[in-house]
Design an enzyme around this catalytic site. Structure first.
Site, PDB file in Angstrom:
ATOM      1  N   SER A 143       0.827  -1.212   0.000  1.00  4.83           N
ATOM      2  CA  SER A 143       0.000   0.000   0.000  1.00  4.83           C
ATOM      3  C   SER A 143       0.851   1.248   0.000  1.00  4.83           C
ATOM      4  O   SER A 143       0.390   2.310  -0.396  1.00  4.83           O
ATOM      5  CB  SER A 143      -0.840   0.065   1.275  1.00  4.83           C
ATOM      6  N   HIS A 164      -1.153  -2.998  -7.363  1.00  6.72           N
ATOM      7  CA  HIS A 164      -1.846  -2.563  -6.148  1.00  6.72           C
ATOM      8  C   HIS A 164      -3.364  -2.655  -6.330  1.00  6.72           C
ATOM      9  O   HIS A 164      -3.959  -1.855  -7.057  1.00  6.72           O
ATOM     10  CB  HIS A 164      -1.415  -1.126  -5.783  1.00  6.72           C
TER      11      HIS A 164
HETATM   12  N1  CAA Z   1     -17.013 -10.348  -2.445  1.00  2.00           N
HETATM   13  C1  CAA Z   1     -17.949 -10.341  -3.407  1.00  2.00           C
HETATM   14  N2  CAA Z   1     -18.908  -9.416  -3.478  1.00  2.00           N
HETATM   15  C2  CAA Z   1     -18.937  -8.468  -2.521  1.00  2.00           C
HETATM   16  C3  CAA Z   1     -17.991  -8.418  -1.481  1.00  2.00           C
HETATM   17  C4  CAA Z   1     -16.995  -9.410  -1.465  1.00  2.00           C
HETATM   18  N3  CAA Z   1     -16.041  -9.454  -0.534  1.00  2.00           N
HETATM   19  N4  CAA Z   1     -18.253  -7.344  -0.695  1.00  2.00           N
HETATM   20  C5  CAA Z   1     -19.334  -6.740  -1.232  1.00  2.00           C
HETATM   21  N5  CAA Z   1     -19.743  -7.429  -2.312  1.00  2.00           N
HETATM   22  C6  CAA Z   1     -20.847  -7.079  -3.207  1.00  2.00           C
HETATM   23  C7  CAA Z   1     -22.190  -7.406  -2.614  1.00  2.00           C
HETATM   24  O1  CAA Z   1     -22.589  -8.726  -2.918  1.00  2.00           O
HETATM   25  C8  CAA Z   1     -23.076  -6.375  -3.284  1.00  2.00           C
HETATM   26  O2  CAA Z   1     -23.400  -6.744  -4.606  1.00  2.00           O
HETATM   27  P1  CAA Z   1     -24.782  -6.279  -5.306  1.00  2.00           P
HETATM   28  O3  CAA Z   1     -24.899  -4.804  -5.101  1.00  2.00           O
HETATM   29  O4  CAA Z   1     -24.602  -6.661  -6.742  1.00  2.00           O
HETATM   30  O5  CAA Z   1     -25.839  -7.042  -4.582  1.00  2.00           O
HETATM   31  C9  CAA Z   1     -22.181  -5.163  -3.408  1.00  2.00           C
HETATM   32  O6  CAA Z   1     -20.829  -5.654  -3.364  1.00  2.00           O
HETATM   33  C10 CAA Z   1     -22.399  -4.176  -2.302  1.00  2.00           C
HETATM   34  O7  CAA Z   1     -22.184  -4.831  -1.060  1.00  2.00           O
HETATM   35  P2  CAA Z   1     -23.101  -4.633   0.225  1.00  2.00           P
HETATM   36  O8  CAA Z   1     -24.516  -4.437  -0.185  1.00  2.00           O
HETATM   37  O9  CAA Z   1     -22.790  -5.731   1.196  1.00  2.00           O
HETATM   38  O10 CAA Z   1     -22.524  -3.357   0.952  1.00  2.00           O
HETATM   39  P3  CAA Z   1     -22.242  -1.924   0.426  1.00  2.00           P
HETATM   40  O11 CAA Z   1     -23.224  -1.473  -0.568  1.00  2.00           O
HETATM   41  O12 CAA Z   1     -22.011  -1.135   1.649  1.00  2.00           O
HETATM   42  O13 CAA Z   1     -20.833  -2.078  -0.332  1.00  2.00           O
HETATM   43  C11 CAA Z   1     -18.485  -1.948  -0.308  1.00  2.00           C
HETATM   44  C12 CAA Z   1     -19.715  -2.604   0.310  1.00  2.00           C
HETATM   45  C13 CAA Z   1     -18.338  -2.403  -1.764  1.00  2.00           C
HETATM   46  C14 CAA Z   1     -17.299  -2.429   0.496  1.00  2.00           C
HETATM   47  C15 CAA Z   1     -18.663  -0.396  -0.255  1.00  2.00           C
HETATM   48  O14 CAA Z   1     -19.010  -0.010   1.060  1.00  2.00           O
HETATM   49  C16 CAA Z   1     -17.426   0.352  -0.665  1.00  2.00           C
HETATM   50  O15 CAA Z   1     -17.144   0.530  -1.834  1.00  2.00           O
HETATM   51  N6  CAA Z   1     -16.645   0.839   0.347  1.00  2.00           N
HETATM   52  C17 CAA Z   1     -15.408   1.573   0.111  1.00  2.00           C
HETATM   53  C18 CAA Z   1     -14.292   0.596  -0.165  1.00  2.00           C
HETATM   54  C19 CAA Z   1     -13.007   1.300  -0.468  1.00  2.00           C
HETATM   55  O16 CAA Z   1     -12.875   2.515  -0.475  1.00  2.00           O
HETATM   56  N7  CAA Z   1     -11.976   0.481  -0.716  1.00  2.00           N
HETATM   57  C20 CAA Z   1     -10.634   0.971  -0.964  1.00  2.00           C
HETATM   58  C21 CAA Z   1      -9.895   1.017   0.322  1.00  2.00           C
HETATM   59  S1  CAA Z   1      -8.246   1.577   0.138  1.00  2.00           S
HETATM   60  C22 CAA Z   1      -7.413   0.230  -0.353  1.00  2.00           C
HETATM   61  O17 CAA Z   1      -7.899  -0.846  -0.500  1.00  2.00           O
HETATM   62  C23 CAA Z   1      -5.969   0.462  -0.633  1.00  2.00           C
HETATM   63  C24 CAA Z   1      -4.996   0.237   0.466  1.00  2.00           C
HETATM   64  O18 CAA Z   1      -3.839   0.028   0.113  1.00  2.00           O
HETATM   65  C25 CAA Z   1      -5.350   0.302   1.893  1.00  2.00           C
HETATM   66  P1  NAD Z   2      -3.528  -9.379   6.218  1.00  2.00           P
HETATM   67  O1  NAD Z   2      -2.912  -9.199   7.562  1.00  2.00           O
HETATM   68  O2  NAD Z   2      -4.995  -9.566   6.100  1.00  2.00           O
HETATM   69  O3  NAD Z   2      -2.840 -10.631   5.473  1.00  2.00           O
HETATM   70  C1  NAD Z   2      -1.457 -10.844   5.430  1.00  2.00           C
HETATM   71  C2  NAD Z   2      -1.236 -12.335   5.302  1.00  2.00           C
HETATM   72  O4  NAD Z   2       0.147 -12.567   5.001  1.00  2.00           O
HETATM   73  C3  NAD Z   2      -1.552 -13.105   6.586  1.00  2.00           C
HETATM   74  O5  NAD Z   2      -2.463 -14.144   6.280  1.00  2.00           O
HETATM   75  C4  NAD Z   2      -0.191 -13.658   7.024  1.00  2.00           C
HETATM   76  O6  NAD Z   2      -0.270 -14.912   7.665  1.00  2.00           O
HETATM   77  C5  NAD Z   2       0.533 -13.743   5.695  1.00  2.00           C
HETATM   78  N1  NAD Z   2       1.992 -13.748   5.779  1.00  2.00           N
HETATM   79  C6  NAD Z   2       2.791 -12.989   6.563  1.00  2.00           C
HETATM   80  N2  NAD Z   2       4.085 -13.295   6.314  1.00  2.00           N
HETATM   81  C7  NAD Z   2       4.086 -14.239   5.349  1.00  2.00           C
HETATM   82  C8  NAD Z   2       5.113 -14.936   4.647  1.00  2.00           C
HETATM   83  N3  NAD Z   2       6.393 -14.711   4.891  1.00  2.00           N
HETATM   84  N4  NAD Z   2       4.752 -15.847   3.719  1.00  2.00           N
HETATM   85  C9  NAD Z   2       3.456 -16.087   3.449  1.00  2.00           C
HETATM   86  N5  NAD Z   2       2.437 -15.442   4.076  1.00  2.00           N
HETATM   87  C10 NAD Z   2       2.757 -14.541   5.006  1.00  2.00           C
HETATM   88  O7  NAD Z   2      -3.033  -8.142   5.354  1.00  2.00           O
HETATM   89  P2  NAD Z   2      -3.733  -7.486   4.060  1.00  2.00           P
HETATM   90  O8  NAD Z   2      -4.672  -6.442   4.501  1.00  2.00           O
HETATM   91  O9  NAD Z   2      -4.174  -8.582   3.164  1.00  2.00           O
HETATM   92  O10 NAD Z   2      -2.483  -6.726   3.405  1.00  2.00           O
HETATM   93  C11 NAD Z   2      -1.509  -7.412   2.656  1.00  2.00           C
HETATM   94  C12 NAD Z   2      -0.713  -6.416   1.824  1.00  2.00           C
HETATM   95  O11 NAD Z   2      -1.620  -5.739   0.950  1.00  2.00           O
HETATM   96  C13 NAD Z   2       0.001  -5.337   2.627  1.00  2.00           C
HETATM   97  O12 NAD Z   2       1.179  -4.988   1.983  1.00  2.00           O
HETATM   98  C14 NAD Z   2      -1.008  -4.182   2.574  1.00  2.00           C
HETATM   99  O13 NAD Z   2      -0.393  -2.924   2.762  1.00  2.00           O
HETATM  100  C15 NAD Z   2      -1.539  -4.340   1.168  1.00  2.00           C
HETATM  101  N6  NAD Z   2      -2.863  -3.778   0.934  1.00  2.00           N
HETATM  102  C16 NAD Z   2      -3.817  -3.828   1.913  1.00  2.00           C
HETATM  103  C17 NAD Z   2      -5.083  -3.315   1.653  1.00  2.00           C
HETATM  104  C18 NAD Z   2      -6.162  -3.353   2.688  1.00  2.00           C
HETATM  105  O14 NAD Z   2      -7.200  -2.720   2.508  1.00  2.00           O
HETATM  106  N7  NAD Z   2      -6.014  -4.090   3.769  1.00  2.00           N
HETATM  107  C19 NAD Z   2      -5.381  -2.775   0.395  1.00  2.00           C
HETATM  108  C20 NAD Z   2      -4.380  -2.773  -0.608  1.00  2.00           C
HETATM  109  C21 NAD Z   2      -3.117  -3.269  -0.318  1.00  2.00           C
END
Ligand code: CAA
Ligand code: NAD
Length: 307
Positions: A143, A164
């Protein structure tokens, strides 16, 4: 061959090069790795999913199965038996292993999704670099870490990039494809073609902190936590405000719980260390407290909210 009924949101443009990657190894079967394995298998790839032990892998398989069932439920409303058949066929495309060295012996692409820690990621890539075939492309789903720094421990910097994905992977349409200064054109094209083949819309970004989405999203989420710390508004009101006032699907604190507070904290701590003068990257005390108490968000049952 892709499973036709399960191919979701495929968006191959006519100019896109053909995808040559047929087998992918996903390392880390947590929130992200299980989703990446799922979308790859859904779109016809053979997948090996690796994690540290069988208990984690069994949980990953459960997450994938539940998610696939949500996907097919909508598609096979009138014919649930066919939906179930497709779930099973997709699951069969995913092999699980605990030995990463074994997993990468024959694979075209490795997508790493282990925890957000540079030492662990470098250790992993340095070890598999010795074993994976020459043609195998390595990619990290990090991330916030520098792809170039992760790649620096390998002898294949030209065959290394960032892929990503976003959480939840089966739903979020975007894939950020990151090229470092060393990523070759050939590797970049292959990563783009693969991203499209697994159903994502790909954008390209240089190897900069947080790439596009997290560079904007993480400071925003951190500011929401600081707002809560200052007592400006309650968690519920901050989230309601951003959903109803800015049209977002989740508020920033709900989203922190959804993506994992530990991941959020790793990101801000890492950036703060590298860029100590940037106030936007300063980790909040409340996040540190919650993580130290094991309150990691949805995955642990409690974060800013209880689940
Ligand atoms: N697998 C399959 N389908 C899924 C699912 C999953 N894990 N989660 C949700 N869905 C589907 C549902 O079945 C539903 O489908 P339909 O509308 O066709 O029936 C749809 O997605 C919407 O789901 P819900 O009705 O349960 O709930 P919702 O409307 O609140 O949506 C959400 C859930 C898609 C997660 C929505 O809340 C959302 O978009 N949230 C923001 C997510 C976001 O910003 N993600 C990026 C985070 S940053 C990141 O990931 C990067 C990083 O490095 C940290
Ligand atoms: P998580 O904690 O849910 O999963 C990490 C997994 O890696 C665990 O199941 C752990 O047992 C496994 N693991 C740790 N060391 C390992 C190794 N040496 N070999 C094999 N498996 C190992 O974490 P996550 O949220 O899935 O995040 C994973 C990566 O994706 C991170 O780099 C995170 O920054 C990135 N990421 C996370 C998100 C998010 O929304 N959580 C979104 C985009 C990218």
């Amino acid at each position: 061959m892709a499973l036709p009924s399960l191919v979701l949101r495929r968006c191959v443009s006519s100019s896109a090069p053909a995808n040559v990657i047929k087998h992918v190894t996903v390392v880390g079967g947590g929130l992200m790795g299980s989703g990446i394995a799922q979308v790859a298998a859904q779109n016809g790839q053979d997948v090996t999913l690796v994690d540290v032990n069988d208990a984690v892998l069994s949980k990953s398989r459960g997450i994938i199965e539940t998610s696939l069932k949500r996907v097919v439920k909508k598609m096979f409303k009138d014919n649930p038996a066919d939906g179930e058949k497709l779930v099973q066929e997709t699951l069969e495309k995913i092999k699980t292993l605990t030995d990463v060295n074994e997993a990468v012996k024959e694979t075209d692409l490795v997508v790493e999704a282990i925890i957000e820690n540079i030492d662990l990621k470098q250790k992993l890539f340095s070890s598999i670099d010795e074993i994976a075939p020459d043609h195998t492309i390595f990619a990290s789903n990090t991330s916030s870490l520098s792809i170039g720094e992760i790649a620096s421990v390998t002898k294949r910097k030209d065959r290394f990039g960032g892929l990503h994905f976003f959480n939840p992977v089966p739903v979020m349409k975007l894939l950020e494809v990151i090229r470092t200064e060393d990523t070759s054109d050939d590797t970049y094209q292959k990563m783009m073609a693969w991203g499209q083949a697994v159903g994502k819309t790909c954008i390209t970004c240089k190897d900069t902190p947080g790439f596009v989405v997290n560079r904007l999203l993480v400071p925003y989420m951190s500011e929401a936590v600081r707002m809560l710390e200052r007592g400006d508004a309650t968690a519920r009101d901050i989230d309601t405000a951003m959903k109803l006032g800015a049209g977002l699907p989740m508020g920033p604190l709900e989203l922190s719980d959804y993506t994992g507070l530990d991941t959020g904290l790793y990101i801000s701590e890492g950036w703060h260390k590298k860029f100590p003068d940037e106030p936007l990257f300063k980790p909040s005390k409340l996040m540190k407290k919650l993580v130290s108490e094991g309150k990691l968000g949805r995955k642990s049952g409690e974060g800013f909210y209880k689940y």
